[in-house]
Motif scaffolding. Structure first.
Motif, PDB file in Angstrom:
ATOM      1  N   SER A 101      39.877  32.008  42.382  1.00  0.00           N
ATOM      2  CA  SER A 101      41.003  32.346  41.297  1.00  0.00           C
ATOM      3  C   SER A 101      42.636  32.179  42.252  1.00  0.00           C
ATOM      4  O   SER A 101      43.762  31.898  41.434  1.00  0.00           O
ATOM      5  CB  SER A 101      40.650  33.177  40.404  1.00  0.00           C
ATOM      6  OG  SER A 101      41.216  34.136  41.424  1.00  0.00           O
ATOM      7  N   GLN A 102      42.343  32.329  43.370  1.00  0.00           N
ATOM      8  CA  GLN A 102      44.040  32.408  44.097  1.00  0.00           C
ATOM      9  C   GLN A 102      44.565  30.810  43.873  1.00  0.00           C
ATOM     10  O   GLN A 102      43.751  29.673  44.734  1.00  0.00           O
ATOM     11  CB  GLN A 102      43.906  32.859  45.125  1.00  0.00           C
ATOM     12  CG  GLN A 102      43.092  34.590  45.537  1.00  0.00           C
ATOM     13  CD  GLN A 102      43.242  35.285  46.621  1.00  0.00           C
ATOM     14  OE1 GLN A 102      43.659  34.817  48.057  1.00  0.00           O
ATOM     15  NE2 GLN A 102      41.898  36.113  46.363  1.00  0.00           N
ATOM     16  N   TRP A 103      45.832  30.969  43.989  1.00  0.00           N
ATOM     17  CA  TRP A 103      46.281  29.529  43.847  1.00  0.00           C
ATOM     18  C   TRP A 103      45.813  28.705  45.202  1.00  0.00           C
ATOM     19  O   TRP A 103      45.267  27.716  45.897  1.00  0.00           O
ATOM     20  CB  TRP A 103      47.830  29.059  43.772  1.00  0.00           C
ATOM     21  CG  TRP A 103      48.393  29.972  44.425  1.00  0.00           C
ATOM     22  CD1 TRP A 103      48.990  30.949  44.303  1.00  0.00           C
ATOM     23  CD2 TRP A 103      49.274  29.694  45.557  1.00  0.00           C
ATOM     24  NE1 TRP A 103      49.771  31.074  44.851  1.00  0.00           N
ATOM     25  CE2 TRP A 103      50.124  30.695  46.544  1.00  0.00           C
ATOM     26  CE3 TRP A 103      49.127  28.410  46.549  1.00  0.00           C
ATOM     27  CZ2 TRP A 103      51.179  31.077  47.410  1.00  0.00           C
ATOM     28  CZ3 TRP A 103      49.661  28.615  48.138  1.00  0.00           C
ATOM     29  CH2 TRP A 103      50.982  29.198  47.870  1.00  0.00           C
ATOM     30  N   VAL A 124      34.954  34.829  42.574  1.00  0.00           N
ATOM     31  CA  VAL A 124      36.096  34.138  41.268  1.00  0.00           C
ATOM     32  C   VAL A 124      37.340  34.972  41.780  1.00  0.00           C
ATOM     33  O   VAL A 124      38.095  34.130  41.777  1.00  0.00           O
ATOM     34  CB  VAL A 124      35.738  34.641  39.783  1.00  0.00           C
ATOM     35  CG1 VAL A 124      36.744  34.343  38.325  1.00  0.00           C
ATOM     36  CG2 VAL A 124      34.509  34.592  39.494  1.00  0.00           C
ATOM     37  N   LYS A 125      37.122  36.675  42.091  1.00  0.00           N
ATOM     38  CA  LYS A 125      38.779  36.855  42.714  1.00  0.00           C
ATOM     39  C   LYS A 125      39.466  35.745  43.908  1.00  0.00           C
ATOM     40  O   LYS A 125      40.194  35.417  43.467  1.00  0.00           O
ATOM     41  CB  LYS A 125      38.251  37.967  43.190  1.00  0.00           C
ATOM     42  CG  LYS A 125      38.438  38.828  41.897  1.00  0.00           C
ATOM     43  CD  LYS A 125      38.079  40.106  42.958  1.00  0.00           C
ATOM     44  CE  LYS A 125      38.777  41.268  43.771  1.00  0.00           C
ATOM     45  NZ  LYS A 125      38.488  42.426  44.395  1.00  0.00           N
ATOM     46  N   ARG A 181      42.114  27.944  46.148  1.00  0.00           N
ATOM     47  CA  ARG A 181      42.203  26.085  45.365  1.00  0.00           C
ATOM     48  C   ARG A 181      42.519  25.013  46.358  1.00  0.00           C
ATOM     49  O   ARG A 181      41.985  24.403  46.275  1.00  0.00           O
ATOM     50  CB  ARG A 181      42.446  26.505  43.904  1.00  0.00           C
ATOM     51  CG  ARG A 181      42.125  27.356  43.430  1.00  0.00           C
ATOM     52  CD  ARG A 181      42.693  26.992  41.674  1.00  0.00           C
ATOM     53  NE  ARG A 181      41.803  28.261  41.237  1.00  0.00           N
ATOM     54  CZ  ARG A 181      42.115  28.595  39.562  1.00  0.00           C
ATOM     55  NH1 ARG A 181      42.725  27.457  38.854  1.00  0.00           N
ATOM     56  NH2 ARG A 181      41.132  29.069  39.010  1.00  0.00           N
TER      57      ARG A 181
END
Length: 460
Positions: free
Chosen positions: A38-40, A34-35, A43
């Motif tokens: 969650s980083q742009w 998840v960490k 993604r």
């Protein structure tokens, strides 16, 4: 003022038998995953890998000028299966090293930059589980990115061009089903060198801490290996490099398949992946997380990380000549190999040209094609890469006593790939197009790709 003690996290509630409960590896893995996602930037990478290859393949397939300097680039308008192979060539050179740098090269260093190691240790209470969770999470993201590259480029190629036969590297015709399976297998094979770069990224992330060099280490190592493949090095040194499998997959597209160098490249890559990850694990367990100034950047850590990998390379170079035909002095490119490869490719393409021109069908056995090559002023026992190879291909047609001949100029690179450029006669390979009853079509004998296997047989 009365001091208050914060409540212990749920994960640290004491067991009935005493002691704090450790978070299971799966929960830690899920947290690390998840960490990451969650980083742009992660993604954006996922989005790019799942969309950009399809757009690239569709755009290039519609152009009048194709990337003929790229392996299988000249066939991008003939079959949709050429697109994922062109993407694979680019990915092995640039995309995959950069992806492993961004993901694996930063998974540990991010905690150093943010200063969150103590909080993570208090929560998980096990450096071993933290390491396992971070490694599994980074590998999951890397696999997601690789799957996106192959899926996107394949869909783009099939939509833009269609599910048609593919011309192999030795120019034999592969059925759409056979091409599909081989393309997927080629992508699966490059997972091994990708894991090797990921292991190096993990090692750099643990060892270099806040330094940006940890983030760049996989890309720099990949660049160094690419430069080494361009140099006139002995074949044994090429095979010993963990990135050789990035180019050895092309042996899957010959008939019969050239599996020897590919299998060696995969094994070497996996050994590097395991060794680098194990070194990262050992160095991670030695970290002093109570010292805020200790981010892993120590001379001892650098020595413990670099010297074992250098020793592994030396051992591999020493072992390969014992178990294969590779030598310390040979490039693997000999005159006899070049002549055989060129004659085989010519025979396959001659049949294709005869079919386009509606001539009587002929088999490779009936053609009895052969080649005689020279390199510069060397007529016998020529060896090595260069653009000064000149070859004369001869063949016989059934029920004809005349011998056909065609001239080719070869540009042969150090990794064994060559481009054969037709130099006459004009009826055979002198023009880009041939005239057929249905209009002009590309002449398959005008210019084509093939390769020389650096390692033909093994000693056992």
């Amino acid at each position: 003022m009365t001091a208050t003690t914060p409540a212990a996290p749920a994960a640290l509630v004491d067991h009935p038998n005493g002691g704090a409960r450790r978070i299971p590896v799966f929960r830690a893995y899920r947290f690390e995953l998840v960490k990451l996602v969650s980083q742009w930037r992660i993604r954006l990478l996922v989005l790019a890998c799942w969309i950009a290859p399809a757009l690239f393949v569709v755009a290039v397939s519609q152009q009048t000028t194709l990337p003929v300097d790229t392996l299988f680039g000249r066939w991008m308008q003939a079959t949709g299966w050429a697109g994922p192979l062109v993407t694979l060539g680019f990915a092995g050179t640039w995309a995959l090293p950069l992806l492993t740098s961004v993901v694996a090269g930063d998974v540990f260093a991010a905690e150093d930059r943010l200063g969150t190691w103590r909080h993570l240790l208090v929560t998980v209470r096990s450096p071993q589980r933290i390491f396992a969770a971070k490694v599994l999470a980074s590998l999951t993201v890397i696999l997601l990115l690789v799957v996106g590259l192959v899926a996107s480029s394949t869909v783009g190629g099939l939509v833009a061009v269609g599910n048609h036969p593919l011309v192999g590297l030795d120019d034999h015709l592969m059925t759409p089903g056979g091409a599909a399976g081989t393309v997927l297998l080629a992508w699966a094979c490059v997972l091994a060198p990708t894991l090797a770069l990921a292991g190096i990224g993990l090692l750099g992330s643990v060892t270099l801490g806040r330094s940006p060099m940890g983030l760049l280490l996989p890309a720099l190592v990949a660049l160094a290996m690419q430069l080494a493949q361009m140099l006139p090095l002995p074949a044994v040194v090429r095979l010993a490099l963990p990135g050789y499998a990035f180019i050895a997959w092309n042996g899957l597209f010959t008939s019969p398949a050239q599996l020897g160098p590919l299998l060696i490249g995969i094994v070497v890559s996996l050994v590097w992946a395991v060794t680098a990850t194990a070194l990262a694990y050992l160095l991670f367990l030695r970290r002093d997380f109570t010292n805020l100034t200790d981010d892993g950047l120590t001379r001892r850590a650098l020595t413990a990380g670099v010297l074992p990998l250098a020793g592994l390379l030396a051992v591999t170079i020493a072992v390969l000549p014992v178990v294969t035909t590779a030598t310390y002095s040979g490039s693997g490119i000999q005159q006899a190999k070049v002549e055989h490869s060129l004659a085989t490719a010519f025979a396959h393409l001659y049949r294709m040209q005869a079919d386009e021109l509606h001539r009587p069908a002929v088999t490779e056995a009936q053609l009895k094609s052969s080649a005689a090559c020279t390199k510069g002023n060397v007529d016998h026992d020529a060896e090595g890469a260069g653009n000064d190879w000149r070859c004369v291909v001869s063949w016989h047609l059934p029920d004809s006593e005349a011998t056909g001949q065609a001239i080719y100029q070869l540009d042969l690179t150090a990794d064994g790939r060559f481009v054969a450029d037709g130099d006459g006669p004009k009826e055979v390979n002198g023009y880009f197009l041939v005239r057929t009853p249905y209009g002009d079509t590309p002449n398959p004998l005008w210019q084509f790709d093939s390769n020389v296997e650096l390692l033909s047989t093994s000693k056992g």
